[in-house]
Design a protein around this motif. Structure first.
Motif: not given
Length: 585
Positions: A342, A573-574
């Motif tokens: 991330e 997750q994006n």
């Protein structure tokens, strides 16, 4: 030797040798910096750096003298042509004009016209190395003729064209190798250079959007056998392995980037066009070349492993601090590699925005430094093994707007057999892979928003869904498997097995009459059928006439979605690259 390789004093800034051409809207390389007279010589470009202007002038005068000494111009190939006479006349006129001008203006360089924002070299690179190679291809536009020697390449046995008309998939790898200048002190001392950071960059066919899939290095997967070129020119096939860490697809057992290439293709079902690989030093050099990259910390960070110390809030990092940011993980998130991914996505997004900004694109000196740093950092496949090919690729992909670039992480689960690793979450990953395979954007583009929305039909209850299922390309027994699933799992007793279809289809198809729209809507939702799979016939059907479901080659199993989802699957997750408010937590 100066920056251009000429045997003279290196007191000329390479950036000053790039001159804006208002006719093309681009910068062009001017090597004849010594000839700046008002005769027009300063504006003349040359495509042959090896020939000096003085040498060229002597050759031209000798050719003209030979032409004048010949009595037959038609048979004299070196005679002065009309265009040459015109240029000479223009040169003489220029000298006369210069002599008549006020002394204060003599020798003053003519101001360079400013390019409009649309005409500037908005050539975004094909991706980023594990972290930041978006910058690489951008600078290559300006200096590709001089940077070929910087680029390293590996023959992986796949030689694709630099540019294609279809979607583009580029495998970006950052290695943990300590070999090479600037890498000492990072990574594992004995590492052969594993796939420490891997991103699969998918750019849509129409170049309106891009999806970057981060692949966790500690994910357990299967690595196929792969041929690798040896130093003596022979080819050695490295045996495949099952149930090993993804990052061992590079370096381990002598595997080259082609092995990671084939591993990702097998995992995602996407055909890769090219790869780019770089090391730790690239992050330091590229982040410095653009003047720093803005990042955000949601809390104070003090990681003794990466040596990163940041107070909560926004910061501009470059060099060692930038590398520490993309390497840190112990004091952010869960402290795992997933949390580090991330951070890398945040850094990459910010780098893309910086590279697309006017303060970078209009700074020729900055682009020159960036080009040198990027090409020295890159190792690529032979299909893009020259700076000119990288430029072609960058030009092709330059239409992608940063607002339509989305970073996502391949979904994984904790490995019950080894807490230090993870395994693929197929329930979420397969729909995500199908979405990218179908060239669907994870970001809603203007084109998507402009599509007319039709009012969905009211879904019929399961007990009213009447359908004949036939196999037209699916796995053996697919029709009966589907009927069993419909009856026992979905409660649709009116479904029947119609055997094998008379034709083979690449894509599953559902044929229904207008008065069966409710049944079709229910079945389509159950099976994850895309809108393209629904074929409405003319005229209503009788009360007991079934719909026809023909399973195509895209059918993988009962209960598995046939088509890609319309939006990013839940739990994936994006982050959008244009989001400036992302902070490491």
């Amino acid at each position: 030797m100066d920056a251009q390789g000429r045997g003279q004093a290196g007191d000329i800034d390479p950036a000053d040798q790039w001159v804006f051409d208002p006719n093309t809207g681009n910068y062009e390389l001017r090597l004849d910096t010594g000839a700046k007279s008002a005769s027009g010589q300063a504006g003349r470009r040359t495509a042959a750096p090896s020939a000096s202007p003085a040498q060229g002038g002597r050759k031209e005068r000798r050719a003209q003298e030979r032409g004048r000494s010949s009595g037959n111009d038609r048979d004299n190939p070196t005679r002065e042509l009309p265009a040459q006479r015109n240029r000479r006349a223009g040169g003489r006129a220029g000298h006369r004009a210069a002599a008549a001008a006020p002394a204060a203006s003599t020798g003053r360089r003519k101001p360079k016209p400013k390019a409009s924002g649309k005409k500037k070299a908005l050539y975004w690179g094909a991706g980023a190395m594990g972290f930041v190679l978006v910058a690489g291809c951008t600078g290559a536009y300006f200096v590709y003729q001089h940077l070929d020697g910087n680029i390293s390449k590996v023959d992986v046995g796949i030689n694709n064209e630099a540019v294609t008309d279809g979607p583009v998939n580029i495998l970006i790898m950052g290695t943990d190798s300590r070999e090479g200048k600037g890498n000492d002190g990072y990574g594992d001392l004995g590492s052969v250079g594993h796939a420490d950071t891997t991103i699969l960059m998918h750019v849509s066919k129409d170049r309106t959007n891009a999806t970057a899939l981060s692949i966790p290095r500690d994910m357990i997967t299967d690595i196929p056998a792969c041929p690798t070129k040896q130093e003596n020119g022979s080819t050695k096939t490295v045996p495949g392995e099952t149930g090993v860490r993804f990052n061992t697809s590079l370096g381990q057992e002598g595997r080259d980037p082609g092995c990671t290439w084939r591993t990702v293709e097998k995992m995602t079902g996407l055909k890769i066009n090219h790869f780019m690989m770089a090391d730790f030093n690239a992050v330091k050099e590229l982040s410095t070349a653009v003047g720093g990259v803005e990042v955000c910390a949601g809390k104070d960070i003090d990681d003794p492993k990466s040596h990163l110390k940041l107070k909560a809030g926004k910061h501009t990092v470059q060099g060692e601090q930038a590398l520490a940011f993309v390497r840190t993980r112990h004091t952010v998130g869960t402290g795992s590699d997933l949390s580090r991914i991330e951070l890398q996505q945040q850094f990459l997004s910010s780098m893309i925005r910086k590279m697309k900004s006017d303060d970078t694109l209009t700074d020729v000196n900055k682009l020159w430094k960036l080009s040198n740093a990027a090409t020295k950092a890159l190792t690529v496949d032979t299909g893009i093994g020259t700076a000119s090919k990288l430029m072609d690729l960058a030009k092709d992909l330059s239409r992608v707007d940063v607002k339509n670039v989305t970073f996502a992480t391949v979904p994984v689960l904790d490995n019950p057999d080894d807490p230090a690793t993870v395994i693929l979450d197929k329930a979420k990953a397969d729909p995500l892979f199908k979405m990218v395979q179908a060239d669907h954007s994870l970001t809603k583009t203007k084109k998507d928003k402009a599509k007319k929305k039709t009012k969905p039909a009211t879904k019929a209850p399961a007990s009213e869904v009447r359908v004949d299922v036939s196999n037209g390309g699916g796995p053996l027994g697919a029709a009966q498997e589907t009927v069993d699933w419909l009856q026992n799992t979905k409660g649709a007793p009116l479904s029947t097995n119609a055997g094998n279809a008379s034709t083979t289809l690449d894509a599953t198809r559902l044929e229904y009459a207008p008065n069966q729209a409710g049944q079709a809507a229910t079945l389509a939702e159950w099976m994850g059928l895309p809108q393209s799979a629904l074929k409405e016939t003319s005229g209503d059907a009788g009360p007991k006439v079934p719909m026809k479901l023909i399973l195509g080659k895209d059918f993988t199993g009962a209960g598995e979605p046939v088509g890609p989802p319309d939006k990013t699957p839940d739990g994936v997750q994006n982050v959008n690259a244009d989001n400036k408010n992302v902070c490491a937590k």
